[in-house]
Design a protein around this motif. Structure first.
Motif, PDB file in Angstrom:
ATOM      1  N   ASN A  70      49.756 -12.719   0.643  1.00  0.00           N
ATOM      2  CA  ASN A  70      48.467 -12.630   1.337  1.00  0.00           C
ATOM      3  C   ASN A  70      47.519 -13.771   0.993  1.00  0.00           C
ATOM      4  O   ASN A  70      46.597 -14.075   1.747  1.00  0.00           O
ATOM      5  N   GLU A  71      47.717 -14.380  -0.182  1.00  0.00           N
ATOM      6  CA  GLU A  71      46.951 -15.580  -0.525  1.00  0.00           C
ATOM      7  C   GLU A  71      47.671 -16.326  -1.630  1.00  0.00           C
ATOM      8  O   GLU A  71      48.608 -15.810  -2.229  1.00  0.00           O
ATOM      9  N   SER A  79      48.701 -16.719   6.064  1.00  0.00           N
ATOM     10  CA  SER A  79      49.102 -15.464   5.418  1.00  0.00           C
ATOM     11  C   SER A  79      48.984 -14.262   6.358  1.00  0.00           C
ATOM     12  O   SER A  79      48.229 -14.291   7.339  1.00  0.00           O
ATOM     13  N   ALA A  81      47.454 -11.476   5.680  1.00  0.00           N
ATOM     14  CA  ALA A  81      46.069 -10.982   5.642  1.00  0.00           C
ATOM     15  C   ALA A  81      45.172 -11.835   6.544  1.00  0.00           C
ATOM     16  O   ALA A  81      44.258 -11.321   7.197  1.00  0.00           O
ATOM     17  N   GLN A  82      45.446 -13.141   6.580  1.00  0.00           N
ATOM     18  CA  GLN A  82      44.637 -14.017   7.450  1.00  0.00           C
ATOM     19  C   GLN A  82      44.879 -13.672   8.920  1.00  0.00           C
ATOM     20  O   GLN A  82      43.938 -13.608   9.715  1.00  0.00           O
ATOM     21  N   SER A  84      45.839 -10.806  10.076  1.00  0.00           N
ATOM     22  CA  SER A  84      45.235  -9.496  10.308  1.00  0.00           C
ATOM     23  C   SER A  84      43.714  -9.612  10.445  1.00  0.00           C
ATOM     24  O   SER A  84      43.093  -8.927  11.261  1.00  0.00           O
ATOM     25  N   SER A  85      43.113 -10.528   9.681  1.00  0.00           N
ATOM     26  CA  SER A  85      41.641 -10.659   9.712  1.00  0.00           C
ATOM     27  C   SER A  85      41.138 -11.179  11.058  1.00  0.00           C
ATOM     28  O   SER A  85      39.968 -11.020  11.385  1.00  0.00           O
ATOM     29  N   SER A 118      52.413  -3.988   6.150  1.00  0.00           N
ATOM     30  CA  SER A 118      51.294  -3.575   5.288  1.00  0.00           C
ATOM     31  C   SER A 118      49.961  -4.093   5.826  1.00  0.00           C
ATOM     32  O   SER A 118      48.906  -3.584   5.462  1.00  0.00           O
ATOM     33  N   GLN A 119      49.993  -5.066   6.718  1.00  0.00           N
ATOM     34  CA  GLN A 119      48.748  -5.555   7.347  1.00  0.00           C
ATOM     35  C   GLN A 119      48.568  -4.999   8.757  1.00  0.00           C
ATOM     36  O   GLN A 119      47.692  -5.448   9.507  1.00  0.00           O
TER      37      GLN A 119
END
Ligand code: PEP
Length: 250
Positions: A70-71, A79, A81-82, A84-85, A118-119
């Motif tokens: 994620n980072e 990533s 998480a990126q 997903s954001s 998971s995201q």
């Protein structure tokens, strides 16, 4: 009944303006998301803009790859998480071009699948054989291996929301398509494998696409087959008219 899913893979094509024009044109013309999931997997730098254009429409946006962390200190990577954001819905994982040119391994793909779910990002997991493997009668063994590795460690509940794309490598960008019966046979074999590993519910619910020179002329026959739930489309997803025709056939 499984809802068809058509995903365009733009690869490393289109200028920014072309990408914007395409998305603005198709977003109001695509079929309802109640009937078919319509996805565009675009180059990473276009994703935030395309997500904005697609907001409150039935068009979904996907990435073509991502890292599994994620980072961290991974220069040049994007990533989970990126993604997903910025509200990316899908990610293509393990495309044969990434396996071949970027040394992507089955282990890395397995980690990426876990990171995607998971995201809350739906993974489109690619598998498929080379021409050499096909001629040696190794198609089934190859896809079973790749699918088993990619799905290792997940629960049935997770697997059933994933998408698998069966893409014979010899059919990608070559104009050669597997016959609808051959593609259906392999997709059915993948479904059977998912059933053996995760049970009947997962096998019945997971969506399996065919990919490899899909175009408006062959999509209907492919989609008429029991185990083919959609398509991963390269070249024919670059033109508005052919992308829309493929969606309409679904
Ligand atoms: C792909 O990029 O996954 C693909 C199947 O490409 P094409 O439709 O051009 O064969």
């Amino acid at each position: 009944m499984r809802k068809p899913i058509i995903a365009g893979n733009w690869k490393m094509y289109k200028s920014f303006d072309e990408a914007v024009d395409f998305a603005e044109e198709v977003r109001d013309k695509i079929p309802s998301a109640e009937k078919v999931d319509s996805v565009i997997c675009a180059p990473a730098i276009y994703l935030p803009t395309l997500v904005d254009i697609a907001t409150e429409t039935d068009l979904a946006i996907g990435a073509q790859n991502m890292h599994y962390e994620n980072e961290g200190a991974f220069t040049g990577e994007v990533s989970p998480a990126q993604l997903s954001s910025i509200h990316v819905d899908y990610v293509i994982l393990g495309h044969s071009e990434r396996r071949e040119y970027f040394n992507e391994t089955d282990e890395a793909i397995n980690k990426k699948v876990g990171a995607a779910i998971s995201q809350g990002i739906v993974p489109i997991i690619c598998c498929g054989e080379t021409l050499e493997e096909k001629e040696a009668g190794k198609t089934e063994a190859k896809v079973v291996y790749q699918v088993t590795k990619a799905l290792e460690g997940f629960k049935s509940e997770e697997v059933k929301h994933m998408v698998i794309a069966y893409e014979p490598i010899w059919a990608i960008g070559t104009g050669k398509t597997a016959t609808a019966d051959d593609a259906n046979h392999v997709c059915g074999f993948i479904r059977k494998t998912v059933g053996q590993l995760f049970g009947l519910d997962a096998a019945n619910e997971i969506r399996i696409q065919y990919g490899g020179s899909v175009k408006p002329e062959n999509i209907e026959e492919l989609l008429s087959k029991e185990h083919i739930d959609g398509a991963l489309v390269g070249g024919a997803s670059l033109e508005v008219a052919s992308y829309l025709k493929i969606l309409e056939a679904a």
